[in-house]
Design a protein around this motif. Structure first.
Motif, PDB file in Angstrom:
ATOM      1  N   ARG A  57     -10.251  19.947 -33.858  1.00 17.87           N
ATOM      2  CA  ARG A  57     -11.357  19.584 -34.688  1.00 17.87           C
ATOM      3  C   ARG A  57     -11.705  20.689 -35.869  1.00 17.87           C
ATOM      4  O   ARG A  57     -11.415  21.925 -35.655  1.00 17.87           O
ATOM      5  N   SER A  58     -12.269  20.267 -37.034  1.00 19.57           N
ATOM      6  CA  SER A  58     -12.801  20.980 -37.961  1.00 19.57           C
ATOM      7  C   SER A  58     -13.721  21.904 -37.633  1.00 19.57           C
ATOM      8  O   SER A  58     -13.961  23.052 -38.175  1.00 19.57           O
ATOM      9  N   GLN A  59     -14.678  21.525 -36.630  1.00 21.99           N
ATOM     10  CA  GLN A  59     -15.796  22.348 -36.193  1.00 21.99           C
ATOM     11  C   GLN A  59     -15.717  22.715 -34.833  1.00 21.99           C
ATOM     12  O   GLN A  59     -15.121  21.945 -33.923  1.00 21.99           O
ATOM     13  N   PRO A  60     -16.495  23.802 -34.460  1.00 20.12           N
ATOM     14  CA  PRO A  60     -16.363  24.179 -32.846  1.00 20.12           C
ATOM     15  C   PRO A  60     -17.033  23.497 -32.023  1.00 20.12           C
ATOM     16  O   PRO A  60     -16.717  23.231 -30.823  1.00 20.12           O
ATOM     17  N   TRP A  61     -18.026  22.699 -32.594  1.00 25.06           N
ATOM     18  CA  TRP A  61     -18.871  21.868 -31.698  1.00 25.06           C
ATOM     19  C   TRP A  61     -18.390  20.247 -31.919  1.00 25.06           C
ATOM     20  O   TRP A  61     -18.380  20.019 -32.924  1.00 25.06           O
ATOM     21  N   VAL A  62     -18.337  19.843 -30.701  1.00 25.37           N
ATOM     22  CA  VAL A  62     -17.762  18.262 -30.639  1.00 25.37           C
ATOM     23  C   VAL A  62     -18.742  17.736 -29.851  1.00 25.37           C
ATOM     24  O   VAL A  62     -19.095  17.892 -28.807  1.00 25.37           O
ATOM     25  N   ARG A  63     -19.118  16.463 -30.179  1.00 27.75           N
ATOM     26  CA  ARG A  63     -19.992  15.458 -29.689  1.00 27.75           C
ATOM     27  C   ARG A  63     -19.115  15.073 -28.323  1.00 27.75           C
ATOM     28  O   ARG A  63     -17.907  14.258 -28.748  1.00 27.75           O
ATOM     29  N   ARG A  64     -19.592  14.903 -27.211  1.00 28.27           N
ATOM     30  CA  ARG A  64     -19.036  14.516 -26.157  1.00 28.27           C
ATOM     31  C   ARG A  64     -18.345  13.027 -26.245  1.00 28.27           C
ATOM     32  O   ARG A  64     -17.176  12.998 -25.917  1.00 28.27           O
ATOM     33  N   GLU A  65     -18.936  12.023 -26.825  1.00 24.68           N
ATOM     34  CA  GLU A  65     -18.456  10.641 -26.873  1.00 24.68           C
ATOM     35  C   GLU A  65     -17.317  10.685 -27.721  1.00 24.68           C
ATOM     36  O   GLU A  65     -16.470   9.672 -27.556  1.00 24.68           O
ATOM     37  N   THR A  66     -17.100  11.580 -28.745  1.00 23.26           N
ATOM     38  CA  THR A  66     -15.996  11.620 -29.589  1.00 23.26           C
ATOM     39  C   THR A  66     -14.674  11.864 -28.930  1.00 23.26           C
ATOM     40  O   THR A  66     -13.618  11.740 -29.711  1.00 23.26           O
ATOM     41  N   LEU A  67     -14.751  12.187 -27.890  1.00 21.17           N
ATOM     42  CA  LEU A  67     -13.393  12.797 -27.230  1.00 21.17           C
ATOM     43  C   LEU A  67     -12.953  11.567 -26.208  1.00 21.17           C
ATOM     44  O   LEU A  67     -11.967  11.713 -25.726  1.00 21.17           O
ATOM     45  N   ASN A  68     -13.483  10.271 -26.464  1.00 19.97           N
ATOM     46  CA  ASN A  68     -12.946   9.213 -25.584  1.00 19.97           C
ATOM     47  C   ASN A  68     -11.687   8.508 -26.619  1.00 19.97           C
ATOM     48  O   ASN A  68     -11.972   7.540 -27.246  1.00 19.97           O
ATOM     49  N   TYR A  69     -10.604   9.212 -26.292  1.00 26.90           N
ATOM     50  CA  TYR A  69      -9.304   8.604 -26.917  1.00 26.90           C
ATOM     51  C   TYR A  69      -8.619   7.444 -25.881  1.00 26.90           C
ATOM     52  O   TYR A  69      -8.733   7.668 -24.761  1.00 26.90           O
ATOM     53  N   PRO A  70      -8.063   6.545 -26.790  1.00 29.74           N
ATOM     54  CA  PRO A  70      -7.607   5.481 -25.941  1.00 29.74           C
ATOM     55  C   PRO A  70      -6.467   5.802 -24.832  1.00 29.74           C
ATOM     56  O   PRO A  70      -6.151   5.306 -24.025  1.00 29.74           O
ATOM     57  N   GLU A  71      -5.685   7.047 -25.452  1.00 31.15           N
ATOM     58  CA  GLU A  71      -4.507   7.685 -24.512  1.00 31.15           C
ATOM     59  C   GLU A  71      -4.972   8.629 -23.403  1.00 31.15           C
ATOM     60  O   GLU A  71      -4.243   8.870 -22.700  1.00 31.15           O
TER      61      GLU A  71
END
Length: 422
Positions: A57-71
């Motif tokens: 990710r381009s930023q150190p802080w990541v929204r939890r729900e954006t880590l919901n990847y299909p794989e």
């Protein structure tokens, strides 16, 4: 045909990265680096994938729900496992005085308004909702970090723990020799966008980028410091006092340390010009010494500026600095009214009339003019000289035991990187 990357391409790249580190840079690994690699290799695939996704990710802080990847169908369980391992944490535990601004920067304007409202700061002034995002960011930056991490929005963000983040940055640094923050170079290579060097050139028996952990850590320290100062992430008072900077070890660290001293002085030139000049005068950095001359003269210390310029002429760090110093003395002492560059332009070839359409792109305009007169033009800049140089010295730069490249992504042969070609 457009190339596509396989499902877990990013994880494959990370394993390739770790394998290369183990084969060619093992002598530079600290105990903490070795421990992470061992633990990562036995972790569940979903946990590995989440970690690499966060790193990319381009930023150190990541929204939890954006880590919901299909794989990664078990992404929530993987996140929980990574929190238990203390590899990642939520903003509710990780926000502190030093990283509060970096957290606020990833928020949207509506997020910042929510933070400001939920904080209910008594000292806060009323802000119009239509105010710019920067205005809201400045207001939220005045809040105490404990206040922000206790807000509900902090629960929705995760980040790497600082120790792991430092480990990852160090591994990337010893591999690339510069401050890379992700593995996009691997993806660009697989897509055919980024050309790389042949493996035979990379894996010869030549020496590695750094001879020891001490040399690598020294270069890493100054590379991190330069990033903080050059990007304006930290002010001079927010980093180690310049007197406390460790002595640089190795050519790479020495070059980075000189660059850090330049940026440190640059941040002080308005509030403390005398201090900035003192730092620049003792810095083996061409731009620093040039700025020292200019600032001394601007501050009215004309004699000291001219004295420093004359000292530069006697022993210049490079040709550009020597040209500046000679021009400066000629104008300030000799009474010359125009600079060397102005004289060069005045005494050059006859003017070429180019169309207004080429404003800001003079070279293309000149090429178009010559092409209209039946000539073939090539915009080469320094490429011709570089090409001749590397072809002439190819046996020494590339084919020799000391030559080649440290990694397939390097653009500069190791002998030039290490300043040992001469």
């Amino acid at each position: 045909m457009k190339k596509t990357l396989p499902e877990f391409y990013y994880l494959t790249h990370f394993h390739e990265f770790l394998q290369t580190i183990g084969e060619h840079f093992a002598h530079l690994l600290r105990e903490s680096d070795q421990a992470f690699i061992r633990e990562f290799q036995v972790a569940q695939q979903a946990e590995q994938a989440i970690i690499v996704r966060i790193i990319n990710r381009s930023q150190p802080w990541v929204r939890r729900e954006t880590l919901n990847y299909p794989e990664i169908p078990t992404w929530q369980q993987a996140l929980a496992a990574l929190e238990n391992k203390h590899w990642i944490g939520t903003a509710t535990t990780l926000i502190n005085t030093n990283n509060l601004k970096s957290f606020l920067r990833v928020l949207t304007k509506s997020d910042l308004q929510r933070v400001y409202s939920d904080a209910d700061a008594a000292i806060a002034l009323q802000i119009r909702k239509s105010a710019s995002k920067q205005h809201w960011l400045d207001a939220c930056s005045q809040l105490h970090h404990v206040t922000v991490r206790n807000l509900s929005i902090a629960k929705t963000f995760v980040a790497l723990h600082s120790d792991l983040e430092t480990t990852i940055r160090y591994l990337l640094f010893i591999y690339f020799g510069r401050m890379e923050t992700d593995f996009k170079q691997f993806s660009l290579r697989d897509l055919g966008i980024r050309t790389t060097h042949e493996q035979a050139i990379v894996t010869n028996e030549s020496s590695p980028r750094y001879a020891s952990i001490a040399e690598a850590e020294s270069a890493f320290y100054y590379s991190e410091l330069r990033r903080l100062l050059a990007d304006g992430i930290s002010e001079p008072f927010e980093v180690d006092a310049i007197e406390d900077w460790p002595a640089p070890i190795g050519h790479h660290a020495e070059r980075l340390a000189a660059s850090c001293r330049f940026y440190y002085g640059d941040a002080l030139k308005v509030t403390n010009p005398q201090r900035a000049c003192a730092i620049w005068r003792e810095t083996l950095h061409p731009k620093a010494q040039e700025q020292a001359v200019r600032l001394l003269f601007q501050c009215g210390n004309h004699a000291a500026a001219i004295e420093l310029a004359k000292a530069i002429i006697d022993d210049p760090l490079d040709d550009s600095l020597a040209l500046f110093a000679e021009d400066f003395v000629a104008r300030k002492v000799g009474g010359k009214r125009t600079s060397i560059l102005t004289d060069l332009l005045r005494n050059s070839l006859p003017e070429v009339a180019i169309d207004e359409a080429y404003r800001g792109a003079v070279e293309r305009g000149v090429m178009a003019w010559h092409e209209r007169h039946g000539r073939r033009c090539f915009h080469s800049e320094n490429n011709m000289w570089r090409a001749l140089f590397v072809i002439f010295f190819w046996p020494e730069l590339i084919d020799s035991k000391e030559g080649g490249f440290v990694s397939e992504f390097d653009r500069t042969p190791r002998l030039l990187q290490a300043n040992s070609f001469y």
